[in-house]
Design a protein around this motif. Structure first.
Motif, PDB file in Angstrom:
ATOM      1  N   GLU A  75       5.012   7.189  10.120  1.00  0.00           N
ATOM      2  CA  GLU A  75       5.295   7.665   8.773  1.00  0.00           C
ATOM      3  C   GLU A  75       5.102   6.602   7.700  1.00  0.00           C
ATOM      4  N   PHE A  76       5.390   5.348   8.009  1.00  0.00           N
ATOM      5  CA  PHE A  76       5.408   4.310   6.987  1.00  0.00           C
ATOM      6  C   PHE A  76       4.199   3.388   7.024  1.00  0.00           C
ATOM      7  N   ALA A  77       3.352   3.514   8.017  1.00  0.00           N
ATOM      8  CA  ALA A  77       2.125   2.730   8.081  1.00  0.00           C
ATOM      9  C   ALA A  77       0.964   3.695   8.212  1.00  0.00           C
ATOM     10  N   GLY A  78      -0.156   3.277   7.744  1.00  0.00           N
ATOM     11  CA  GLY A  78      -1.353   4.104   7.764  1.00  0.00           C
ATOM     12  C   GLY A  78      -2.196   3.709   6.577  1.00  0.00           C
ATOM     13  N   GLY A  79      -3.394   4.231   6.500  1.00  0.00           N
ATOM     14  CA  GLY A  79      -4.270   3.827   5.414  1.00  0.00           C
ATOM     15  C   GLY A  79      -4.435   2.318   5.461  1.00  0.00           C
ATOM     16  N   ASN A  80      -4.136   1.656   4.359  1.00  0.00           N
ATOM     17  CA  ASN A  80      -4.192   0.197   4.300  1.00  0.00           C
ATOM     18  C   ASN A  80      -2.791  -0.412   4.236  1.00  0.00           C
ATOM     19  N   VAL A  81      -1.792   0.302   4.744  1.00  0.00           N
ATOM     20  CA  VAL A  81      -0.422  -0.197   4.783  1.00  0.00           C
ATOM     21  C   VAL A  81      -0.166  -0.796   6.160  1.00  0.00           C
TER      22      VAL A  81
END
Length: 144
Positions: A20-26
């Motif tokens: 939920e909190f990581a993904g894309g460029n996070v």
């Protein structure tokens, strides 16, 4: 650690937090060493860091996480990090995190701004202001 206006706990396991909190460029930061490495990388690349201090049980954190990921895809000149305050409580205390989500904006490792709460328009405003005030990166070296 921290307070959340609509605090609730559910039976999700910890792996859901990462989804939920990581993904894309996070990048999800789970250790102090990882934080130090990412800040060092940001300094080398002259990137401003936006760190989202959040918690898996925090409703507003979950609500804004997809938007934070979307922003990371739209602003690739910035570095987006996510820190779980429950995984790194002492570290979060060092950054004076009293509520989740808290977004901290860092330039050269120093805090330049902060936003407490899941306020999408204000987060976008702060990011746009930082992007517009950011000097251009130094030119790349080339063989002439």
């Amino acid at each position: 650690m921290g307070v959340c206006l609509s605090k609730y706990h559910d039976d999700d396991d910890e792996s859901n937090h990462q989804a939920e909190f990581a993904g894309g460029n996070v990048t999800l930061v789970t250790t102090k060493d990882a934080w130090d490495q990412k800040l060092s990388e940001a300094n080398r690349e002259h990137k401003i860091v936006i760190a989202n201090f959040s918690a898996s049980w925090c409703g507003p954190c979950r609500m804004i996480a997809p938007y934070f990921i979307e922003l990371s895809l739209n602003h690739t000149t910035l570095m987006f990090l996510s820190v779980d305050v429950d995984e790194l409580p002492e570290f979060s205390t060092q950054w004076d995190i009293k509520a989740t989500p808290t977004f901290i904006f860092l330039r050269d490792g120093d805090q330049v701004d902060r936003l407490v709460g899941a306020n999408k328009p204000e987060l976008l405003k702060k990011i746009s202001g930082i992007v517009n005030s950011q000097p251009p990166p130094p030119p790349a070296c080339s063989d002439i």
